[in-house]
Write a protein that holds these residues in place. Sequence first.
Motif, PDB file in Angstrom:
ATOM      1  N   GLY A  31      37.735  38.296  52.356  1.00  0.00           N
ATOM      2  CA  GLY A  31      38.879  39.211  52.403  1.00  0.00           C
ATOM      3  C   GLY A  31      40.204  38.468  52.360  1.00  0.00           C
ATOM      4  O   GLY A  31      41.126  38.849  51.620  1.00  0.00           O
ATOM      5  N   VAL A  32      40.296  37.406  53.134  1.00  0.00           N
ATOM      6  CA  VAL A  32      41.511  36.580  53.110  1.00  0.00           C
ATOM      7  C   VAL A  32      41.670  35.935  51.732  1.00  0.00           C
ATOM      8  O   VAL A  32      42.784  35.818  51.212  1.00  0.00           O
ATOM      9  N   GLY A  33      40.555  35.540  51.137  1.00  0.00           N
ATOM     10  CA  GLY A  33      40.599  34.972  49.792  1.00  0.00           C
ATOM     11  C   GLY A  33      41.128  35.954  48.760  1.00  0.00           C
ATOM     12  O   GLY A  33      41.879  35.576  47.855  1.00  0.00           O
ATOM     13  N   LEU A  34      40.748  37.218  48.879  1.00  0.00           N
ATOM     14  CA  LEU A  34      41.260  38.234  47.953  1.00  0.00           C
ATOM     15  C   LEU A  34      42.765  38.421  48.102  1.00  0.00           C
ATOM     16  O   LEU A  34      43.490  38.546  47.108  1.00  0.00           O
ATOM     17  N   ILE A  35      43.224  38.424  49.342  1.00  0.00           N
ATOM     18  CA  ILE A  35      44.669  38.534  49.569  1.00  0.00           C
ATOM     19  C   ILE A  35      45.381  37.306  48.991  1.00  0.00           C
ATOM     20  O   ILE A  35      46.411  37.423  48.332  1.00  0.00           O
ATOM     21  N   ALA A  36      44.811  36.133  49.219  1.00  0.00           N
ATOM     22  CA  ALA A  36      45.397  34.903  48.679  1.00  0.00           C
ATOM     23  C   ALA A  36      45.407  34.924  47.154  1.00  0.00           C
ATOM     24  O   ALA A  36      46.375  34.469  46.527  1.00  0.00           O
ATOM     25  N   LEU A  37      44.343  35.447  46.555  1.00  0.00           N
ATOM     26  CA  LEU A  37      44.305  35.557  45.095  1.00  0.00           C
ATOM     27  C   LEU A  37      45.452  36.424  44.592  1.00  0.00           C
ATOM     28  O   LEU A  37      46.093  36.095  43.591  1.00  0.00           O
ATOM     29  N   GLY A  38      45.724  37.520  45.290  1.00  0.00           N
ATOM     30  CA  GLY A  38      46.859  38.371  44.913  1.00  0.00           C
ATOM     31  C   GLY A  38      48.175  37.620  44.964  1.00  0.00           C
ATOM     32  O   GLY A  38      49.008  37.726  44.057  1.00  0.00           O
ATOM     33  N   PHE A  39      48.376  36.827  46.023  1.00  0.00           N
ATOM     34  CA  PHE A  39      49.599  36.020  46.133  1.00  0.00           C
ATOM     35  C   PHE A  39      49.671  34.966  45.029  1.00  0.00           C
ATOM     36  O   PHE A  39      50.731  34.733  44.446  1.00  0.00           O
ATOM     37  N   LEU A  40      48.549  34.323  44.738  1.00  0.00           N
ATOM     38  CA  LEU A  40      48.535  33.292  43.695  1.00  0.00           C
ATOM     39  C   LEU A  40      48.824  33.885  42.321  1.00  0.00           C
ATOM     40  O   LEU A  40      49.577  33.288  41.534  1.00  0.00           O
ATOM     41  N   LEU A  41      48.234  35.016  42.025  1.00  0.00           N
ATOM     42  CA  LEU A  41      48.502  35.662  40.738  1.00  0.00           C
ATOM     43  C   LEU A  41      49.965  36.084  40.632  1.00  0.00           C
ATOM     44  O   LEU A  41      50.576  35.946  39.572  1.00  0.00           O
TER      45      LEU A  41
ATOM     46  N   MET B  38      42.067  40.396  38.968  1.00  0.00           N
ATOM     47  CA  MET B  38      42.169  40.985  40.307  1.00  0.00           C
ATOM     48  C   MET B  38      41.184  42.132  40.480  1.00  0.00           C
ATOM     49  O   MET B  38      40.526  42.239  41.520  1.00  0.00           O
ATOM     50  N   ALA B  39      41.064  42.974  39.480  1.00  0.00           N
ATOM     51  CA  ALA B  39      40.136  44.108  39.567  1.00  0.00           C
ATOM     52  C   ALA B  39      38.691  43.622  39.673  1.00  0.00           C
ATOM     53  O   ALA B  39      37.899  44.174  40.443  1.00  0.00           O
ATOM     54  N   ALA B  40      38.353  42.598  38.903  1.00  0.00           N
ATOM     55  CA  ALA B  40      36.985  42.059  38.955  1.00  0.00           C
ATOM     56  C   ALA B  40      36.685  41.482  40.335  1.00  0.00           C
ATOM     57  O   ALA B  40      35.581  41.671  40.870  1.00  0.00           O
TER      58      ALA B  40
ATOM     59  N   TYR C  23      52.648  34.707  37.914  1.00  0.00           N
ATOM     60  CA  TYR C  23      53.418  35.601  37.049  1.00  0.00           C
ATOM     61  C   TYR C  23      54.919  35.328  37.175  1.00  0.00           C
ATOM     62  O   TYR C  23      55.628  35.283  36.173  1.00  0.00           O
ATOM     63  N   VAL C  24      55.383  35.138  38.403  1.00  0.00           N
ATOM     64  CA  VAL C  24      56.813  34.863  38.614  1.00  0.00           C
ATOM     65  C   VAL C  24      57.212  33.565  37.924  1.00  0.00           C
ATOM     66  O   VAL C  24      58.252  33.486  37.260  1.00  0.00           O
ATOM     67  N   ARG C  25      56.365  32.555  38.063  1.00  0.00           N
ATOM     68  CA  ARG C  25      56.664  31.273  37.397  1.00  0.00           C
ATOM     69  C   ARG C  25      56.721  31.447  35.885  1.00  0.00           C
ATOM     70  O   ARG C  25      57.615  30.934  35.215  1.00  0.00           O
ATOM     71  N   ARG C  26      55.763  32.177  35.349  1.00  0.00           N
ATOM     72  CA  ARG C  26      55.723  32.416  33.901  1.00  0.00           C
ATOM     73  C   ARG C  26      56.930  33.243  33.457  1.00  0.00           C
ATOM     74  O   ARG C  26      57.541  32.974  32.431  1.00  0.00           O
TER      75      ARG C  26
END
Length: 99
Positions: free
Chosen positions: A65-75, A30-32, A79-82
């Motif tokens: 920008g929308v992709g970055l927000i989506a990446l946050g949701f996907l990550l 996410m930081a990258a 994590y929740v699944r894991r």
Amino acid sequence: MDLQTIQNHPSFKQLASERARLGLGMSIVMAAAYFAYILTVAFWPRLLGLPLWKGTVISWGVLIGVGLIALGFLLTAFYVRRANSRFDRLSQHLLEDLR
């Protein structure tokens, strides 16, 4: 049972290690992504202002920008699944061993 007993248990060590590695890896991803976006804003702002295709008002900056927000949701979903699968099993195993 004391804290030292729990901390020395192999299941606890494995759980703590896996959670730390996953958290660190996801944080780096996410930081990258954000860092790359900010560098693009700083050094190539025209790139982000280009329209997606001719005649549209939507720019690459909006899409990214929308992709970055989506990446946050996907990550977060990953994590929740894991956590609900692997980490819960390790926690349950630890609790059973410590009873």
